[in-house]
Design an enzyme around this catalytic site. Structure first.
Site, PDB file in Angstrom:
ATOM      1  N   GLU A  48       1.235  -0.914  -5.204  1.00  0.00           N
ATOM      2  CA  GLU A  48       0.657   0.192  -5.331  1.00  0.00           C
ATOM      3  C   GLU A  48       1.036   1.743  -5.787  1.00  0.00           C
ATOM      4  OE1 GLU A  48      -2.858   2.913  -3.926  1.00  0.00           O
ATOM      5  OE2 GLU A  48      -1.373   2.591  -2.391  1.00  0.00           O
ATOM      6  N   ASP A  72       1.184  -1.129   0.086  1.00  0.00           N
ATOM      7  CA  ASP A  72      -0.329   0.593  -0.007  1.00  0.00           C
ATOM      8  C   ASP A  72       0.870   1.499   0.028  1.00  0.00           C
ATOM      9  OD1 ASP A  72      -2.730   1.053   0.424  1.00  0.00           O
ATOM     10  OD2 ASP A  72      -2.217   1.641   2.206  1.00  0.00           O
TER      11      ASP A  72
HETATM   12  C1  GLC Z   1      -4.776   2.934  -0.624  1.00  0.00           C
HETATM   13  C2  GLC Z   1      -5.685   1.483  -0.820  1.00  0.00           C
HETATM   14  C3  GLC Z   1      -6.592   2.549  -0.303  1.00  0.00           C
HETATM   15  C4  GLC Z   1      -6.196   3.602   0.932  1.00  0.00           C
HETATM   16  C5  GLC Z   1      -4.625   4.003   1.201  1.00  0.00           C
HETATM   17  C6  GLC Z   1      -4.623   4.294   2.898  1.00  0.00           C
HETATM   18  O1  GLC Z   1      -4.527   3.829  -1.351  1.00  0.00           O
HETATM   19  O2  GLC Z   1      -5.797   1.155  -1.853  1.00  0.00           O
HETATM   20  O3  GLC Z   1      -8.072   1.884  -0.123  1.00  0.00           O
HETATM   21  O4  GLC Z   1      -7.506   4.424   1.532  1.00  0.00           O
HETATM   22  O5  GLC Z   1      -4.031   3.654   0.398  1.00  0.00           O
HETATM   23  O6  GLC Z   1      -4.283   3.173   3.311  1.00  0.00           O
END
Ligand code: GLC
Length: 540
Positions: A276, A217
């Site tokens: 991500e 994340d």
């Molecule tokens: C990422 C996740 C999202 C979350 C954010 C903060 O973007 O996919 O759902 O709110 O991180 O952790």
């Protein structure tokens, strides 16, 4: 229609170099909304276990489970209070162990989320930091600063939270702490070796439990620019992923990913890391998937493509061109738990479903790995009219239309009325209400209908496994009329008509699968509007 059951048996312990991740189809399970095993209206690990047969039958290679760790759920699990335990809402550590074992027995690999940019404000480290005096070592695990202004009453800099509002919150004692997301998600200080050591230990904990990888994340956020400089722009959300920001995509994050790669490689069975990461350019994104870093990064450019042949072709070419020099596979993503479901993005209603079906065939024909978001195989739309009292996504603070609850409505499995088998019989209310009209979209209904979107996914995933041209490799574009795309993957030809009119083409070969049946006319075919088809080329 009989359910397709395909068993394939990865053996994570065997250590064979399959490079499985280069063309894996990975199904995102948003645990809270997938299946409710214990009848509290909220999805859980027991529920996921009970649906593994469905997932292996669908023909995916792996599942990615969104965070199920101990959490006060300020951001539905992306605020972790204990990285080594399971929240009671989702089950127990024993359930997680059993789920990993059962998934492997069903031939499915398991990827779990790790949330390293921030913890929950209920994490024992943050509680200790709040209790400590300014300057105390407990505060060094987070990013605390004195405020500006005469009495420190102004935030230390002008950074804004991704969810809206300032990225700083002041404690009663006077210091401010940084949170790029909600105030309940304080950013960890990755300059502190203790934080690095702790996360390596957390990764080992889950690897020892048998997971096959991590979705990381905010993988671009852990390192902040020296001195935390002001940005001077007061709409920073608009700059995300397109501009250089002092809190995202800093060069220093790559050292962390390199060390994680070494750790992953020290385990047998090709455990993977998926970033991500929002980077200002495709080249910057490719840095996350260099050979000594992570295995994959989500391709958000593809998520953002407009329903237009030129837009798709550009993003496909760019994605392939930027990952090729580093030797990484590209990922293809249409939806996830953070964006409006693509049926709705592409126009909604029948039009949206037609386009989403076509997009599925396009996506699954492209070289690389594909991510499916739960419910896209059912053609689920975004739920736009959730009653106000149910809306709890912190991102709503950004503005009225920015909440993500509408893509997180539970999955309809069967029966004729809400909650459509999401919960065990006798339970009537799921955590987010499901539209009354979803009966025909349920798994049970769609398995019975040969032309359903679910059966289209079944057929496409089966062909993708069987056809030597699909999966990893390269593609060759073919000339095709305006509004269309055509390319070959070995002997397979994929044609897509993104326009509103039928388009005539010389028959590309024998039809294998279509999102909407093309009409034949002698040696030519008429591709239906907003449709895609796979063909076995003549002589193939
Ligand atoms: C990422 C996740 C999202 C979350 C954010 C903060 O973007 O996919 O759902 O709110 O991180 O952790």
């Amino acid at each position: 229609m009989t359910e397709l059951i395909q068993q394939h048996s990865p053996d994570p312990a065997a250590g064979e170099a399959t490079r499985w991740w280069r063309d894996a189809v990975i199904y995102q399970v948003y645990v809270r909304s997938f299946a409710d095993g214990n009848g509290d209206g909220i999805g859980d690990l027991l529920g996921v276990r009970s649906r593994l047969r469905y997932l292996s039958g669908l023909g995916v290679d792996a599942i990615w489970l969104t965070p199920f760790y101990t959490s006060p759920m300020a951001d539905f699990g992306y605020d972790v209070a204990d990285y080594r335990d399971v929240d009671p809402i989702f089950g127990s550590l024993g359930d997680a162990r059993a789920l990993i074992g059962d998934a492997h027995a069903h031939g499915l690999r398991v990827i779990v989320d790790v949330v390293p940019n921030h913890s929950s404000d209920r994490h024992e480290w943050f509680r200790a930091a709040v209790a400590a005096d300014p300057g105390g070592p407990e505060r060094e695990r987070y990013i605390f600063r004195p405020g500006r202004g005469e009495a420190g009453e102004l935030p230390p800099n002008d950074w804004e939270s991704v969810f809206g509002g300032p990225a700083w919150t002041r404690l009663a004692g006077g210091e401010w702490y940084l949170h790029l997301f909600a105030p309940e998600q304080p950013d960890l200080n990755w300059e502190n070796p203790e934080v690095r050591a702790e996360f390596e230990d957390i990764l080992r904990f889950w690897l020892d439990l048998g997971v096959d990888g991590f979705r990381i994340d905010v993988a671009h956020g852990m390192v902040k620019a020296e001195g935390l400089p002001d940005i001077g722009h007061h709409d920073q959300v608009r700059l995300l992923g397109s501009d250089v920001l002092p809190y995202f995509d800093q060069d220093g994050v790559h050292e962390i990913h390199r060390s994680w790669r070494r750790l992953l490689d020290s385990y047998p069975g090709e455990r993977i890391g998926v970033a991500e990461a929002w980077a200002p350019s495709a080249e910057r994104l490719a840095r996350y998937v260099r050979p000594d870093e992570l295995h994959q990064a989500f391709n958000f450019g593809y998520v953002n493509a407009e329903w237009d042949a030129g837009s798709f072709r550009t993003v496909i070419e760019e994605s392939l061109a930027t990952t090729a020099p580093v030797g990484a596979p590209t990922t293809w993503v249409l939806s996830n738990h953070d964006v409006k479901r693509h049926v709705t993005r592409y126009g909604g209603g029948d039009l949206g479903v037609r386009r989403a079906r076509a997009a599925a065939l396009l996506t699954l024909a492209l070289p690389g790995s594909a991510y499916l978001y739960q419910g896209e195989e059912l053609g689920l739309p975004e739920v736009l009219d959730l009653p106000e009292e149910f809306l709890r996504d912190p991102q709503r603070l950004r503005g009225p239309d920015s909440g993500r609850d509408g893509c997180r409505v539970p999955i309809p499995w069967g029966y004729t009325e809400p909650p459509f088998g999401f919960s065990p019989p006798g339970i009537y209310q799921s955590w987010l209400p499901m539209p009354e009209s979803w009966g025909p979209l349920s798994v049970e209904s769609q398995l019975r209908d040969p032309s359903s979107t679910l059966n289209l996914y079944h057929a496409a995933l089966r062909l993708r496994r069987e056809h030597p041209g699909l999966g990893d490799g390269s593609l060759t574009w073919l000339d095709s009329p305006p509004d269309t795309l055509a390319f070959t993957r070995g002997s397979l030809v994929c044609t897509v008509n993104l326009g509103p009119e039928a388009v005539e083409l010389p028959t590309p070969g024998r039809l294998l699968l279509a999102s909407a049946e093309p009409a034949t006319a002698g040696d030519a075919v008429l591709l239906a509007p907003d449709s895609a088809a796979w063909w076995e080329s003549h002589g193939g």
